[in-house]
Design an enzyme around this catalytic site. Sequence first.
Site, PDB file in Angstrom:
ATOM      1  N   HIS A 218       0.846  -1.205   0.000  1.00 36.89           N
ATOM      2  CA  HIS A 218       0.000   0.000   0.000  1.00 36.89           C
ATOM      3  C   HIS A 218       0.874   1.246   0.000  1.00 36.89           C
ATOM      4  CE1 HIS A 218       1.249  -0.380   4.181  1.00 36.89           C
ATOM      5  NE2 HIS A 218       0.951   0.902   4.335  1.00 36.89           N
ATOM      6  N   ASP A 220       0.804   5.173   1.985  1.00 36.59           N
ATOM      7  CA  ASP A 220       0.119   5.817   3.108  1.00 36.59           C
ATOM      8  C   ASP A 220      -0.638   7.035   2.582  1.00 36.59           C
ATOM      9  OD1 ASP A 220       1.194   3.929   4.795  1.00 36.59           O
ATOM     10  OD2 ASP A 220       2.830   5.206   5.492  1.00 36.59           O
ATOM     11  N   HIS A 275       4.739   0.174   0.030  1.00 42.55           N
ATOM     12  CA  HIS A 275       5.534  -0.605   0.977  1.00 42.55           C
ATOM     13  C   HIS A 275       4.644  -1.656   1.629  1.00 42.55           C
ATOM     14  CE1 HIS A 275       3.794   2.905   3.036  1.00 42.55           C
ATOM     15  NE2 HIS A 275       3.731   2.138   4.127  1.00 42.55           N
ATOM     16  N   ARG A 285       7.866  -8.579  15.506  1.00 39.82           N
ATOM     17  CA  ARG A 285       8.157  -7.199  15.098  1.00 39.82           C
ATOM     18  C   ARG A 285       7.096  -6.296  15.702  1.00 39.82           C
ATOM     19  NH1 ARG A 285      10.431  -3.768  11.303  1.00 39.82           N
ATOM     20  NH2 ARG A 285       9.059  -2.189  10.396  1.00 39.82           N
TER      21      ARG A 285
END
Length: 348
Positions: A218, A220, A275, A285
Amino acid sequence: MGNPNWQRPAHNMRHETNMVVASPNSIRSEKILPIDLPVVDLRGERSMVKKLIVRACEEYGFFNVINHGVAGDTIAKMEEAAFEFFGKPLGQKKQVALYGCKNIGFNGDTGEVEYLLLSTATPPSIAHFNNISNVPSNFSSTVSAYTEGVRELACEILELMAEGLGVPDTWFFSRLIREVDSDSVLRLNHYPPILNKDCKDKDKSPSHNHTKVGFGEHSDPQILTILRSNDVGGLQISLQDGVWNPVAPDPSAFCVNVGDLLQVMTNGRFVSVRHRAVTNSHKSRMSVAYFGGPPLHACIVAPPVMVTSQRPSLYKPFTWAEYKKVTYSLRLGERRIDLFRNYTSQLE
Ligand SMILES: C=C1C[C@]23C[C@@]1(O)CC[C@H]2[C@@]12CC[C@H](O)[C@@](C)(C(=O)O1)[C@H]2[C@@H]3C(=O)O
Ligand SMILES: O=C(O)CCC(=O)C(=O)O
Ligand SMILES: [Fe+2]
């Protein structure tokens, strides 16, 4: 890519490999090409810092910022609170309305991630957290302090960008996220390690890694994103369709990226790069992303200096409310910015 003049930077690349990435619904082979993001030292000489930022936003849409001025203690408390919350049993987390697990958005996207999505509206809507069980004590003040720190950092960076681009009103971009009614979001993402049940025994050694999509491809939608993660990798950026560039984690830095609105307000000079985040088979993570967004009524247009006869306006003017409505009605990976292209532009 949204920027028609953009070319893949030829430098800074390492060895190219093919990797099998398991997405929730499919398995496909992709090119993996690690890169080192540009690093900007905010304590460096100002004229150099703004040049570096402008170049990074034109070529990568991403950069790491060090000596950023956000207190280590504020960051450590945020990470600790995030681990404490995500460490709770699923049943308890699900009682928190702002918690989500595996479902992303409202249009059927899924990923191997759990998250908290907090509006940073002032007065903080998260204040009521202190009255809710299942969230760590002082969660609200931890989030407020962190949000204040990253908002200030985002404003400083946006002012350097304006200076670097020669925009006479150097508050042109930063004003939008300083406003009391700015529509910014803080997102806490947790990607638990995922073991691939189908893998053969010999593949289960710690050195063998399996990758699943945690948060799919996607861009942002807002102005600027300030992302911090723990020391576990997973962020990948795509500087070229079909090629993914893993970014090494640096918990002492913030990873800054251009959002769709900044691409529009720089008339396509800065790129809002696609990204994603992938999981691994051995370690959690944790990432915390601040998405600096304008007030809903703000009109998104490039300042006059970014529009010339050689470079006519690439996008139609729109409000953030209009863009947000379209964004939230579409799937994660949709190229929504293209819907606002000005097709009368002479560049077409
Ligand atoms: C599928 C979606 C999730 C998202 C809203 C959307 O419809 C498309 C954009 C997505 C995104 C990506 C960046 C941020 O994480 C986010 C909070 C945002 O503003 O846009 C998410 C949205 C979300 O998770 O609700
Ligand atoms: O977790 C990450 O590293 C990336 C998350 C992200 O891209 C997002 O939340 O929009
Ligand atoms: Fe993102």
